[in-house]
Write a protein that holds these residues in place. Structure first.
Motif, mmCIF file in Angstrom:
data_model
loop_
_atom_site.group_PDB
_atom_site.id
_atom_site.type_symbol
_atom_site.label_atom_id
_atom_site.label_comp_id
_atom_site.label_asym_id
_atom_site.label_seq_id
_atom_site.Cartn_x
_atom_site.Cartn_y
_atom_site.Cartn_z
ATOM 1 N N SER A 10 0.851 -1.189 0.000
ATOM 2 C CA SER A 10 0.000 0.000 0.000
ATOM 3 C C SER A 10 0.883 1.234 0.000
ATOM 4 O O SER A 10 2.061 1.190 0.282
ATOM 5 N N VAL A 36 -6.551 2.383 2.935
ATOM 6 C CA VAL A 36 -5.631 1.265 3.182
ATOM 7 C C VAL A 36 -4.884 0.841 1.925
ATOM 8 O O VAL A 36 -3.966 0.024 1.998
ATOM 9 N N PHE A 89 -8.715 -4.880 4.677
ATOM 10 C CA PHE A 89 -8.893 -4.362 6.034
ATOM 11 C C PHE A 89 -8.733 -5.503 7.030
ATOM 12 O O PHE A 89 -8.992 -6.666 6.714
ATOM 13 N N ASP A 90 -8.338 -5.153 8.260
ATOM 14 C CA ASP A 90 -8.213 -6.165 9.302
ATOM 15 C C ASP A 90 -9.266 -5.929 10.377
ATOM 16 O O ASP A 90 -9.997 -4.922 10.347
ATOM 17 N N GLU A 119 -9.724 -2.645 12.198
ATOM 18 C CA GLU A 119 -9.981 -1.459 11.371
ATOM 19 C C GLU A 119 -11.467 -1.290 11.043
ATOM 20 O O GLU A 119 -11.823 -0.699 10.034
ATOM 21 N N GLN A 120 -12.311 -1.791 11.926
ATOM 22 C CA GLN A 120 -13.750 -1.684 11.705
ATOM 23 C C GLN A 120 -14.175 -0.231 11.488
ATOM 24 O O GLN A 120 -15.024 0.064 10.636
ATOM 25 N N MET A 146 -12.735 2.097 10.013
ATOM 26 C CA MET A 146 -12.310 2.644 8.727
ATOM 27 C C MET A 146 -13.048 2.000 7.554
ATOM 28 O O MET A 146 -12.798 2.349 6.401
ATOM 29 N N PHE A 147 -13.916 1.028 7.857
ATOM 30 C CA PHE A 147 -14.541 0.217 6.805
ATOM 31 C C PHE A 147 -15.944 0.741 6.516
ATOM 32 O O PHE A 147 -16.812 0.730 7.390
ATOM 33 N N SER A 202 -12.029 -8.233 3.494
ATOM 34 C CA SER A 202 -12.317 -7.037 4.291
ATOM 35 C C SER A 202 -13.703 -7.120 4.925
ATOM 36 O O SER A 202 -13.890 -6.749 6.091
ATOM 37 N N ALA A 208 -13.227 -6.868 8.841
ATOM 38 C CA ALA A 208 -13.555 -5.549 9.402
ATOM 39 C C ALA A 208 -15.053 -5.312 9.501
ATOM 40 O O ALA A 208 -15.475 -4.327 10.124
ATOM 41 N N SER A 264 -14.074 7.738 4.982
ATOM 42 C CA SER A 264 -12.630 7.736 5.226
ATOM 43 C C SER A 264 -12.120 9.140 5.489
ATOM 44 O O SER A 264 -11.314 9.373 6.402
ATOM 45 N N GLN A 279 -9.609 2.038 -3.369
ATOM 46 C CA GLN A 279 -8.691 2.287 -2.261
ATOM 47 C C GLN A 279 -7.296 2.633 -2.770
ATOM 48 O O GLN A 279 -6.608 3.498 -2.215
#
Length: 644
Positions: A8, A16, A21-22, A25-26, A28-29, A61, A65, A224, A254
């Motif tokens: 990235s 991201v 997403f991990d 990172e909820q 940011m989703f 994702s 997330a 975002s 993204q």
């Protein structure tokens, strides 16, 4: 280790870039509220749910997330997202199923790998079942992400994959509180549905995840930016969404937004086209450069292959290289086009990378971690020579992660074992064990000591195997998995009494007694004593919580033959051989059962097949047993001929 995520942008800000997403990172989703609600409903209400979509639509994702944090917030019992793959150094361990072990490790990352290596899937799920505060049983929500990777695996891995899928189906039938979500690319959906149809008692649901609609894409950008403290709109948002089309690719969105992000000097609308093209070009060229470096492929060879419209004659561009480019969201596979099975996955990428000039790609030095991952991915395809070269290359590079050198040695040990170089395998496993010890990873160090013992056993020296497994027991005396392996080695060394005693202990100590109990039953069945055979069948009758592997089916038939249960023994031999027709050990056990039934001709036939079997071959110390079966069968046939 796992395959690397796509790179990235270094200054991506609230975006991201092309990586998924991990779980953390909820916040940011954005843009998938309806999909989260619907898939969560299906997952809760169905024993099996299949989430599918094209590469890059954001399935991983959505799981990590979106679904997992949302369901946990509601109080659901959700295991960590799981992956099942053979593209991991653990695939190089002898006598373990990499698809099962990698899945259990991802579902229980804090548990000892040495214990998980002797844990059944049904036993694991039973142990992880939970009740709510009122004592009501909760469903266990488990997921297998990127399930298309299960289909990757050639040579001896095919057998592991088949046995894993059998065990997975049996576990779902036996643990009705388990609700499984399978996340897979649409081009592999048919393979998943074929497995689902084996579960006649389990109703399954499907959900297709498509690209983002323009309003959802606008929500992604606005959400975002809001998280970064910016106003809802930026000058380039409308033009960007128009450029990306009505069906917005989440990865490209993204990637472009990460490339455009500049909190101080955002691009103007006239600059948008050139800036977004530059962002996509940087993404594509970085992915190509990194894959070329990690897989030791000449950039020019990779560029030449991408220039050609036909799919044949790849040369240095191996199957593992193509999988790496797929996983980095650069290529897509077109199964309906045999002439050109791979292509760049979006017209905007094709435009951004034109002209394809490898001299313009960024510098990319191979890393130890990247080369170990590339070696593991190449190992899966059956190209053991290239996998070995990559793993050796990794040992010569400085490592960032402490366990990387040990993983490289582990992988080299497995490659040497498959290339029939047991002495090299022993050296690599010993080196890996010492390296894991050095970083205080005792569990993996013990596992590698046990692996060293397995190599000795497969090489025909059960007494050496016993010494190494006793060394492992000394390091971890209460580990039922290592006790089970030592019991098996003791049996093959002819020390049946000690084996039975040790396996009895392992059964009592194990959280999941299935594996040691079946090893105990096999040890008892190996004897021609009726008392032992009766106890073996009792032990087998108590292990119905998982499917019988072909080896178990054959040893149970051996006990039935000792007791004179002719029809049951014949059925067991037929079933075991039909399921594993190239296993030397299964064929030999079936031959011994038929010999006990007084069928020397059929016994000799299976024994001869055992001597030429290759998946896996008969260990050297068991070859004399197969030759004796042939000899005894010939003698019986000769005596019978003389009587007549």
């Amino acid at each position: 280790m796992t395959a690397p995520s796509p790179p990235s942008s270094r200054h991506s800000g609230p975006f991201v870039g092309p990586r998924p997403f991990d779980v953390h990172e909820q916040g940011m989703f954005f843009g998938r509220r309806d999909a989260i609600e619907e898939v969560a409903r299906l997952w809760r209400s169905h024993r099996l749910t299949v989430l599918h979509g094209d590469t890059g639509t954001g399935k991983t994702s959505l799981l990590r997330a979106g679904l997992v944090p949302a369901l946990r917030a509601e109080g659901a019992h959700v295991l960590p997202p799981g992956e099942s793959t053979a593209a991991d150094p653990v695939a190089a361990l002898p006598r373990t199923n990499p698809y099962l072990l990698t899945l259990l490790q991802s579902w229980a990352p804090e548990e000892s790998p040495a214990r998980l290596a002797a844990t059944s899937l049904a036993g694991f799920l039973r142990h992880h079942e939970r009740a709510d505060r009122r004592g009501t049983a909760q469903p266990t929500l488990a997921a297998i992400d990127q399930a298309e990777r299960i289909g990757r695996g050639d040579g001896p891995l095919r057998r592991h994959r088949r046995l894993f899928l059998e065990e997975l189906c049996a576990a779902l039938l036996q643990r009705p509180r388990t609700h499984l979500l399978v996340v897979v690319r649409t081009d592999e959906l048919d393979a998943v549905l074929r497995v689902a149809k084996r579960l006649e008692e389990v109703e399954y649901a499907r959900f297709a995840l498509g690209p983002l609609r323009p309003d959802a894409a606008r929500e992604v950008v606005r959400g975002s930016l809001r998280g970064a403290g910016r106003r809802f709109d930026v000058p380039w948002m409308s033009e960007l969404l128009e450029r990306l089309g009505d069906d917005v690719d989440p990865v490209l969105l993204q990637t472009v937004c990460a490339g455009l992000w500049n909190p101080h000097d955002p691009p103007t609308a006239p600059e948008l086209s050139a800036e977004s093209r530059r962002a996509l070009r940087a993404f594509g060229e970085r992915a190509l450069a990194d894959v070329a470096a990690e897989h030791d492929v000449e950039r020019r060879d990779l560029a030449d292959w991408l220039h050609r419209p036909e799919g044949g004659g790849r040369g240095a561009v191996t199957e593992a290289v193509l999988h790496a480019l797929e996983d980095r969201h650069l290529l897509v596979r077109w199964t309906e086009d045999r002439a050109r099975p791979y292509r760049l996955r979006h017209p905007l990428l094709e435009d951004a990378l034109r002209p394809l000039d490898p001299d313009r790609w960024p510098r990319a030095a191979p890393t130890a971690e990247g080369m170990v991952d590339a070696a593991a991915a190449t190992f899966v395809t059956g190209d053991f020579g290239q996998a070995e070269r990559l793993a050796l290359g990794a040992t010569k590079l400085p490592a960032t992660l402490p366990r990387t050198p040990a993983d490289a040695e582990l992988l080299l040990g497995g490659i040497a074992l498959l290339r029939r170089r047991p002495d090299d395998a022993k050296q690599h496993y010993e080196a890996a064990s010492l390296l894991f010890d050095r970083i205080r990873d005792r569990s993996r160090a013990v596992l590698l000591l046990a692996a060293r013992g397995w190599v000795a056993l497969d090489a025909g020296d059960p007494h050496e195997a016993v010494r190494w497994l006793e060394h492992a027991i000394h390091r971890d005396p209460n580990n039922p998995a290592v006790q089970t392996w030592l019991g098996i080695a003791l049996r093959q060394a002819g020390l049946r009494t000690q084996a039975v005693s040790l396996l009895d202990k392992a059964v009592r100590r194990a959280d999941d007694p299935l594996v040691p109990q079946r090893a105990l039953a096999a040890t008892l069945a190996d004897s021609d004593d009726r008392t032992f055979a009766e106890r073996a069948l009792r032990e087998y009758s108590q292990t119905r919580s998982g499917p019988f592997a072909p080896a178990d089916e054959a040893t149970r038939a051996l006990a039935q033959a000792t007791l004179g249960d002719v029809e049951a023994a014949r059925r067991g031999v037929r079933a075991a051989v039909a399921r594993d027709p190239r296993s030397g050990a299964v064929l030999l056990t079936g031959a011994r059962a038929l010999l006990r039934l007084g069928e020397p001709e059929r016994a000799a036939g299976l024994a001869r097949q055992a001597l030429t079997a290759d998946d896996p071959p008969l260990p050297p110390h068991q070859r004399p047993d197969a030759e004796r079966v042939v000899e005894m069968a010939d003698q019986r046939r000769e005596r019978r001929w003389r009587r007549h």
